[in-house]
Enzyme design. Structure first.
Site, PDB file in Angstrom:
ATOM      1  N   GLU A 147       0.750  -1.226  -0.007  1.00  0.00           N
ATOM      2  CA  GLU A 147      -0.075   0.208  -0.106  1.00  0.00           C
ATOM      3  C   GLU A 147       0.872   1.251   0.092  1.00  0.00           C
ATOM      4  OE1 GLU A 147      -0.569  -2.682   1.943  1.00  0.00           O
ATOM      5  OE2 GLU A 147      -2.683  -3.240   1.560  1.00  0.00           O
ATOM      6  N   PHE A 161     -11.792  -7.511  13.649  1.00  0.00           N
ATOM      7  CA  PHE A 161     -10.798  -7.914  12.671  1.00  0.00           C
ATOM      8  C   PHE A 161     -10.423  -6.787  11.840  1.00  0.00           C
ATOM      9  CE2 PHE A 161      -9.307 -10.153   8.690  1.00  0.00           C
ATOM     10  CZ  PHE A 161      -8.326 -10.478   9.244  1.00  0.00           C
ATOM     11  N   GLN A 162      -9.043  -6.665  11.616  1.00  0.00           N
ATOM     12  CA  GLN A 162      -8.728  -5.551  10.844  1.00  0.00           C
ATOM     13  C   GLN A 162      -9.103  -4.262  11.020  1.00  0.00           C
ATOM     14  OE1 GLN A 162      -8.406  -7.107   6.729  1.00  0.00           O
ATOM     15  NE2 GLN A 162      -6.432  -7.929   7.350  1.00  0.00           N
ATOM     16  N   LYS A 209     -17.709  -1.045   5.467  1.00  0.00           N
ATOM     17  CA  LYS A 209     -17.921  -2.004   4.549  1.00  0.00           C
ATOM     18  C   LYS A 209     -19.577  -2.194   4.228  1.00  0.00           C
ATOM     19  CE  LYS A 209     -17.193  -6.782   3.346  1.00  0.00           C
ATOM     20  NZ  LYS A 209     -16.455  -7.893   3.430  1.00  0.00           N
ATOM     21  N   MET A 233      24.165   9.441   2.991  1.00  0.00           N
ATOM     22  CA  MET A 233      23.967  10.481   3.615  1.00  0.00           C
ATOM     23  C   MET A 233      24.369  10.618   5.406  1.00  0.00           C
ATOM     24  SD  MET A 233      23.511  13.721   3.080  1.00  0.00           S
ATOM     25  CE  MET A 233      22.515  14.265   1.829  1.00  0.00           C
TER      26      MET A 233
HETATM   27  C1  LIG Z   1      12.177   5.767   5.804  1.00  0.00           C
HETATM   28  C2  LIG Z   1      13.415   6.526   6.000  1.00  0.00           C
HETATM   29  N1  LIG Z   1      14.146   5.985   7.082  1.00  0.00           N
HETATM   30  C3  LIG Z   1      15.436   6.493   7.337  1.00  0.00           C
HETATM   31  C4  LIG Z   1      15.823   7.665   6.616  1.00  0.00           C
HETATM   32  C5  LIG Z   1      17.016   8.368   7.066  1.00  0.00           C
HETATM   33  N2  LIG Z   1      18.175   8.442   5.944  1.00  0.00           N
HETATM   34  C6  LIG Z   1      18.040   9.436   5.237  1.00  0.00           C
HETATM   35  S1  LIG Z   1      19.280   9.196   3.908  1.00  0.00           S
HETATM   36  C7  LIG Z   1      19.518   7.684   4.405  1.00  0.00           C
HETATM   37  C8  LIG Z   1      20.450   6.711   3.785  1.00  0.00           C
HETATM   38  C9  LIG Z   1      20.319   6.566   2.391  1.00  0.00           C
HETATM   39  O1  LIG Z   1      20.905   5.372   1.608  1.00  0.00           O
HETATM   40  P1  LIG Z   1      21.130   5.214   0.009  1.00  0.00           P
HETATM   41  O2  LIG Z   1      19.386   5.049  -0.338  1.00  0.00           O
HETATM   42  O3  LIG Z   1      22.068   4.159  -0.154  1.00  0.00           O
HETATM   43  O4  LIG Z   1      21.380   6.563  -0.542  1.00  0.00           O
HETATM   44  P2  LIG Z   1      22.954   7.406  -0.352  1.00  0.00           P
HETATM   45  O5  LIG Z   1      22.775   8.472   0.556  1.00  0.00           O
HETATM   46  O6  LIG Z   1      23.882   6.340   0.095  1.00  0.00           O
HETATM   47  O7  LIG Z   1      23.067   7.823  -1.787  1.00  0.00           O
HETATM   48  C10 LIG Z   1      18.834   7.510   5.637  1.00  0.00           C
HETATM   49  C11 LIG Z   1      18.934   5.992   6.234  1.00  0.00           C
HETATM   50  C12 LIG Z   1      15.053   8.346   5.522  1.00  0.00           C
HETATM   51  N3  LIG Z   1      15.078   9.431   5.000  1.00  0.00           N
HETATM   52  N4  LIG Z   1      14.024   7.551   5.382  1.00  0.00           N
END
Ligand SMILES: Cc1ncc(C[n+]2csc(CCOP(=O)(O)OP(=O)(O)O)c2C)c(N)n1
Ligand SMILES: [Mg+2]
Lengths: 167, 573
Positions: free
Chosen positions: B50, B112-113, B162, B479
């Site tokens: 979803e 349920f749900q 529903k 990042m």
């Molecule tokens: C759902 C979610 N969880 C955690 C984060 C925190 N976060 C921001 S950037 C990042 C790393 C992303 O890694 P990647 O997709 O490999 O991208 P890169 O920075 O290596 O280009 C994280 C964990 C987020 N933005 N979204």
């Protein structure tokens, strides 16, 4: 930082089940202070009127009124504290009334122009209406030792004169 | 015409001109799915999760400007959708999300749900509606589309028990022509006195900057923005969300501003005397430390949402209104009197900006041994003629996409700027591809983000959606790693992504084409090969430099004037 002031915001909203939780949710979600919140239907059964007492500097109060206005269920609002208004709160207070206290409480009740609305051998229930300071003053006059139970309605208010909050 | 509740829902979608519903079935929506089965007007797209449905609808909405529509079941269907709803909410994207609910008499019994979808979604929607009877469905749907698409757009949830959709209860159907909501009256015009004040202030400016945001795209005001910017001859910068509203390749464009904006954009902000903020909301990623923000500027702020004005930054000339209408009025006023008070100062200001530009803050260290992620994005721009729809996930790759893919057209840059939702990129790209099957649609992602909604590769196969996935694979939550390098003395706590799948085989197992690219010399050729495969989804796994950082950067607590530059900035310039 500018000064924090107390504001009373009166809100007209659709009489929908979700409306109140939207208002309450807004305050908790955005970290706004909320001292009291009262709600009841109005003479128009499709509308409820809420009164929110909050505290904040001018910028925060401006955000609060804008954010409230943005809620889709809210029809109109006014910050009552911006102009002349009347505010009232009601309190029901159950006090210990035995011995000398029976006379003493009766006397206080007269001074505060309140009413004893229930009497038992050992207790009174006093009904008191006024602004919040008056209710506070009554409680401290009775003294914590003699107070059995307190219930306050929260503040409601209305603007004086032609100014008002209508659809 | 007599219709059941389930049929009414689908019929209202048809009457709203909805082409696609992105959804996933379950108990509470079975009646609605039966109604879907017995019609052709609205096409349902079966996703794999979803969250994917909401991002797909969101990508579709961002690319087209039309509302995206989602249908999910009660309970876990609704909760799975929440991340996507919140993503759309923070970026003001119009969605209508229909959630099934348990039969009305079971509400509140922990059936349920059963989940309180209205309560769960309340903090992350523009509005939500609980349908209380079958008679209400058509009106509520009409209101949902109206609220989602007008004013400052946003997601609207409609929760439907529903029993109100049951096939045996039919009522006469009529789609309301008008919406009547006394409690919701979106503003439009903009106060004429304020608009005049803004124009006077702009004409008097000596060191002006135009700062434009996503609101310009929402309002469809890109041509007005171009017109007023050219008319004034002032420098313009954009937020992450606003990229493409003003052409990046134009001389007056000084790049993105904010945390990973260009040096010249941020220095111009810091030194300006008049700031025209258009459809932007002074987000903390844009302003840097607020105490240092634009210390000497008079600020004009145009926004449709009064709560955006003076929320983070106090402004001098607030204008509440639709950006397009307000800009049109400003253009008229400027045409009446084309005098600018300080032409000499403006030209000196441009000289100053050119000096900042000479620092080349986006220059990076080229390499012929290891693939630099910036290089991939630059080559992607060349191969796609700068004309692709580019979605992204969240992380370094997102910033590189924003910095190096110079967007020249509106609605082509699609990313989760507000919530920063990893997992957004792939489903969003699929949503765009539904809208524009003949355009190049690219998802720039990272090896971590892509795994958050990877299952949608299967949806892409089922509906033959030949998007291109550019995986900038640095084996790190890049990042996060970068922040740990800068702020935690290189303690890389849980930012290394071990045990990665073989993305090439993974793509193949979903029936797509996989490619692994490990050498800079192969980058361009591989891209050309992939984009030549018009009817295939190609997953391109680029093994990139694992130590590369995003520069320049405003670190926490710093202002626009204190950017951290590339360590070799001097040599690179
Ligand atoms: C759902 C979610 N969880 C955690 C984060 C925190 N976060 C921001 S950037 C990042 C790393 C992303 O890694 P990647 O997709 O490999 O991208 P890169 O920075 O290596 O280009 C994280 C964990 C987020 N933005 N979204
Ligand atoms: Mg990575």
């Amino acid at each position: 930082m500018s000064k924090e002031n107390r504001h009373i915001i009166a809100v007209l909203m659709e009489n929908e089940s979700g409306a109140l939780s939207r208002v309450a949710g807004l305050f908790s979600m955005r970290g706004y202070n909320i001292e009291s919140l009262t709600v009841a239907p109005t003479n128009d059964p499709t509308l409820s009127r809420a009164t929110v007492v909050t505290r904040g500097d001018d910028r925060t109060i401006e955000q609060i009124t804008k954010q409230l206005n943005k809620l889709v269920d809210i029809v109109r609002l006014v910050d009552l504290t911006e102009a002349a208004h009347v505010e009232r709160e009601m309190m029901l207070i159950k006090v210990r009334a035995t011995g000398n206290q029976r006379e003493e409480i009766k006397r206080l009740t007269d001074i505060f122009r309140s009413k004893i609305i229930d009497v038992t051998e050992s207790t009174y229930i006093v009904e008191l209406t006024g602004d919040s300071h008056k209710l506070d003053a009554f409680m401290s006059s009775v003294g914590d030792d003699h107070i059995l139970e307190v219930v306050r309605s929260g503040v409601t208010g209305i603007a004086r004169g032609e100014r008002g909050l209508k659809v | 015409m007599e219709l059941s509740g389930g049929e009414i829902i689908i019929r209202t979608l048809q009457d709203e001109g909805v082409e696609y519903v992105f959804g996933y079935p379950g108990g509470a929506v079975l009646h609605i799915y039966d109604a879907i089965f017995r019609q052709q007007a609205v096409q349902h797209i079966l996703v794999r999760h979803e969250q994917g449905a909401t991002h797909m609808a969101d990508g579709y909405a961002r690319a087209t400007g039309k509302p995206g529509v989602v249908l999910v079941t009660s309970g876990p269907g609704a909760t799975n959708a929440i991340t996507g709803i919140a993503t759309a909410h923070l970026d003001s994207i119009p969605l209508v999300v229909i959630t099934g609910q348990v039969t009305s008499k079971y509400i509140g019994t922990d059936a349920f749900q059963e989940v309180d979808a209205i309560g769960c979604t309340r903090p992350c929607v523009k509005h939500n509606f609980m349908v209380k009877s079958i008679d209400e469905i058509a009106t509520v749907m009409r209101k949902a589309f109206y609220v989602a698409t007008t004013g400052r757009p946003g997601p609207v949830v409609v929760d439907i028990p529903k029993d109100f959709t049951a096939p045996h209860i039919k009522i006469p159907y009529e789609y309301p022509e008008q919406v009547n909501m006394r409690s919701y009256v979106p503003v439009s015009g903009g106060h004429s006195g304020q608009v005049r004040k803004a124009v006077e202030l702009l004409a008097q400016a000596k060191r002006p900057v135009i700062y434009s945001g996503g609101g310009v795209l929402m309002s469809g005001a890109d041509s007005e923005l171009r017109q007023i910017t050219r008319e004034l001859g002032y420098p313009i910068t954009s937020t992450l969300m606003g990229l493409g509203a003003y052409p990046s390749s134009d001389d007056q464009f000084i790049g993105m501003l904010g945390m990973h904006g260009t040096y010249e954009a941020n220095m111009s902000m810091h030194n300006c005397d008049v700031l025209l903020a258009v459809g932007a909301r002074f987000d903390d990623r844009v302003t840097g430390e607020i105490a240092h923000f634009c210390p000497n500027a008079k600020i004009i702020h145009i926004d449709i949402d009064p709560t955006s004005i003076s929320k983070n930054i106090s402004v001098d000339v607030p204008i509440v209104g639709d950006v397009k209408k307000v800009l049109l009025r400003m253009i008229e006023l400027l045409a009446e009197d084309s005098r600018r008070a300080n032409p000499a100062e403006i030209s000196a200001w441009w000289d100053q900006i050119k000096q900042w530009q000479a620092k080349k803050s986006l220059a990076y260290e080229a390499s012929d041994t290891v693939i630099k992620p910036q290089f991939v994005v630059e080559k992607l721009w060349e191969v796609t003629n700068g004309d692709a729809y580019v979605t992204s996930d969240v992380g370094q790759h997102q910033m590189w996409a924003a910095q190096y893919y110079g967007f020249n057209k509106p609605r082509r840059w699609i990313n989760s700027g507000g919530l920063g939702t990893m997992g957004f990129g792939l489903p969003a790209a699929l949503g765009v591809k539904f809208a524009y099957p003949d355009e190049d649609v690219v998802c720039i992602t990272g090896e971590a983000s892509i795994q958050m909604c990877l299952q949608e590769l299967s949806t892409a196969k089922q509906y033959a959606l030949p998007v291109k996935v550019i995986n900038l694979n640095n084996r790190y939550l890049g990042m996060v790693r970068q922040w740990q390098e800068f702020a935690y003395e290189g303690r890389y706590s849980h930012s290394y992504v071990d045990a990665l799948p073989d993305f090439l085989k993974l793509a193949e197992s979903y029936g797509h084409v996989g490619m692994k690219i490990e050498s800079p010399a192969d980058v361009e050729g591989a891209l050309r090969e992939a984009f030549a495969m018009k009817d295939r989804l190609v997953f391109m796994d680029f093994i990139t430099d694992d130590t590369e950082n995003v520069y320049p950067m405003i670190e926490a607590g710093k202002g626009h004037q204190e950017m951290r530059m590339h360590p070799k900035a001097g040599e690179l310039a």
